[in-house]
Design an enzyme around this catalytic site. Structure first.
Site, PDB file in Angstrom:
ATOM      1  N   GLY A 107      -3.598   8.615  -3.874  1.00  0.00           N
ATOM      2  CA  GLY A 107      -4.824   9.189  -4.437  1.00  0.00           C
ATOM      3  C   GLY A 107      -4.597  10.492  -5.174  1.00  0.00           C
ATOM      4  N   CYS A 111      -4.511  -1.828  -1.814  1.00  0.00           N
ATOM      5  CA  CYS A 111      -4.727  -0.416  -2.110  1.00  0.00           C
ATOM      6  C   CYS A 111      -5.670  -0.337  -3.310  1.00  0.00           C
ATOM      7  CB  CYS A 111      -3.382   0.223  -2.449  1.00  0.00           C
ATOM      8  SG  CYS A 111      -3.504   1.910  -3.060  1.00  0.00           S
ATOM      9  N   ASN A 112      -6.829   0.276  -3.112  1.00  0.00           N
ATOM     10  CA  ASN A 112      -7.788   0.402  -4.215  1.00  0.00           C
ATOM     11  C   ASN A 112      -7.239   1.287  -5.322  1.00  0.00           C
ATOM     12  OD1 ASN A 112     -10.767  -0.565  -3.091  1.00  0.00           O
ATOM     13  ND2 ASN A 112      -9.406   0.139  -1.474  1.00  0.00           N
ATOM     14  N   GLU A 118      -3.995   7.631   8.823  1.00  0.00           N
ATOM     15  CA  GLU A 118      -2.547   7.589   9.101  1.00  0.00           C
ATOM     16  C   GLU A 118      -2.274   8.148  10.506  1.00  0.00           C
ATOM     17  OE1 GLU A 118       0.355   6.681   7.311  1.00  0.00           O
ATOM     18  OE2 GLU A 118      -0.893   5.751   5.777  1.00  0.00           O
ATOM     19  N   CYS A 165     -11.305   2.658   0.106  1.00  0.00           N
ATOM     20  CA  CYS A 165      -9.877   2.906   0.304  1.00  0.00           C
ATOM     21  C   CYS A 165      -9.525   2.080   1.532  1.00  0.00           C
ATOM     22  CB  CYS A 165      -9.633   4.391   0.556  1.00  0.00           C
ATOM     23  SG  CYS A 165      -7.980   4.767   1.194  1.00  0.00           S
ATOM     24  N   ASP A 192       0.864  -1.185   0.000  1.00  0.00           N
ATOM     25  CA  ASP A 192       0.000   0.000   0.000  1.00  0.00           C
ATOM     26  C   ASP A 192       0.904   1.241   0.000  1.00  0.00           C
ATOM     27  OD1 ASP A 192      -2.326   1.578   0.114  1.00  0.00           O
ATOM     28  OD2 ASP A 192      -2.452   1.503   2.288  1.00  0.00           O
ATOM     29  N   SER A 193       0.269   2.406  -0.034  1.00  0.00           N
ATOM     30  CA  SER A 193       1.027   3.656   0.060  1.00  0.00           C
ATOM     31  C   SER A 193       1.358   3.988   1.511  1.00  0.00           C
ATOM     32  CB  SER A 193       0.180   4.794  -0.500  1.00  0.00           C
ATOM     33  OG  SER A 193      -1.016   4.878   0.271  1.00  0.00           O
ATOM     34  N   HIS A 238      -7.522   2.476   3.782  1.00  0.00           N
ATOM     35  CA  HIS A 238      -7.319   3.252   5.016  1.00  0.00           C
ATOM     36  C   HIS A 238      -8.615   3.395   5.825  1.00  0.00           C
ATOM     37  CE1 HIS A 238      -3.432   4.496   3.327  1.00  0.00           C
ATOM     38  NE2 HIS A 238      -3.145   5.046   4.498  1.00  0.00           N
TER      39      HIS A 238
HETATM   40  N1  DGL Z   1      -4.943   2.954   0.852  1.00  0.00           N
HETATM   41  C1  DGL Z   1      -5.056   3.398  -0.473  1.00  0.00           C
HETATM   42  C2  DGL Z   1      -6.319   2.952  -1.157  1.00  0.00           C
HETATM   43  O1  DGL Z   1      -6.874   1.924  -0.819  1.00  0.00           O
HETATM   44  C3  DGL Z   1      -4.439   4.700  -0.921  1.00  0.00           C
HETATM   45  C4  DGL Z   1      -4.460   5.908  -0.037  1.00  0.00           C
HETATM   46  C5  DGL Z   1      -3.601   7.038  -0.602  1.00  0.00           C
HETATM   47  O2  DGL Z   1      -2.369   6.931  -0.511  1.00  0.00           O
HETATM   48  O3  DGL Z   1      -4.144   8.009  -1.176  1.00  0.00           O
HETATM   49  O4  DGL Z   1      -6.783   3.560  -2.082  1.00  0.00           O
END
Ligand code: DGL
Length: 262
Positions: free
Chosen positions: A43, A74-75, A151, A182, A10-11, A184
């Site tokens: 994103g 990560c979507n 985060e 997402c 993931d990011s 997160h």
């Molecule tokens: N967790 C990520 C997702 O599922 C990306 C969040 C991000 O870095 O913008 O999209």
């Protein structure tokens, strides 16, 4: 039963929500979790860069370690990177995409898709809506502030409920099911329910991903003493506080493994 190691990507810390569901189903699987915090937030990252970073980082780890399966947790990445990554790797790659189908099956009023600004514009997402939400209104809400909140929560910084309510306000009264599109956002489930009320059902993809991983690994998940390693691409913010949360989940100490040039 033999041992297996999954690589999760993931990011940031969002993929830990998916790790939670995988660990519940497969408590004996080893996990190496990597996150590209140098390019966070995904994103807001250009699509080409996202694809090339994800492919490079993931394939570097697969080449270095004995990995059996990759989960792109990560979507934002999964909606664009899966074909390229599957071409590069010879092991299974599982992606996480918004749970539009189960959400629209449950909705009576409407569905809210809460995701990153990139995910709500993706062709992949609009195709999912077209295919699976034919009789349901889907309201799109893209927010990076929500990603930051998750985060921060992992760094023990409390969520500002007023700010959260302001972000979710456009969905008020229009939906009875919210897709947490997402990875997160499941980390903020309690707070989102506090703000939206418990009549809004929250749906995410975590359990479905865990079932898919279980299916693909078959019997190869039997480590008596599974190890959870974690790496990121650059020095993380509030490292000590983040480490405290990671240790609680069972991860080893966070190491920096920069994205190498090829
Ligand atoms: N967790 C990520 C997702 O599922 C990306 C969040 C991000 O870095 O913008 O999209």
């Amino acid at each position: 039963m033999s041992k297996a190691t999954i690589l999760m990507f993931d990011s940031g810390v969002g993929g830990l929500s998916v790790f939670h569901d995988i660990k519940a189903k497969l408590p004996r699987v080893n996990c190496t979790y990597i996150f590209d915090n140098q390019a966070y937030p995904y994103g807001e990252l250009a699509q080409d860069e996202l694809i090339s970073r994800t492919c490079r980082y993931v394939s570097q780890f697969v080449a270095l370690y004995d990995i059996d399966l990759v989960v792109i947790a990560c979507n934002t990445a999964s909606t664009v990177v899966l074909p390229a990554l599957r071409q590069l790797l010879s092991i299974p790659v599982v992606g996480v995409v918004p749970a539009i189908k189960p959400a629209s099956q449950r909705a009576h009023i409407g569905v809210g898709l809460i995701a990153t600004p990139a995910t709500i514009t993706r062709q992949y997402t609009h195709q999912l809506i077209k295919s699976f939400a034919t009789d349901t209104d889907v309201h799109l809400l893209g927010s990076t502030a929500l990603v930051d909140m998750a985060e921060n929560k992992l760094r023990n910084i409390p969520v500002d409920l007023k700010e959260l309510a302001g972000i979710l306000e456009p969905l008020n009264g229009n939906i009875d099911v919210a897709v947490l599109g997402c990875t997160h956002f499941p980390l903020l489930k309690e707070e989102i329910t506090q703000v939206m009320g418990d009549k809004v059902v929250l749906v995410d993809s975590g359990e479905a991903i865990a079932r898919r991983v279980e299916f693909l690994l078959g019997d190869a998940v039997g480590d008596e003493n599974p190890k959870y390693n974690i790496y990121c691409t650059s020095e993380p913010e509030s490292k000590a506080r983040l480490q405290a949360s990671l240790t609680k989940i069972g991860f080893s100490s966070l190491k920096i493994h920069p994205l190498l040039d090829v």
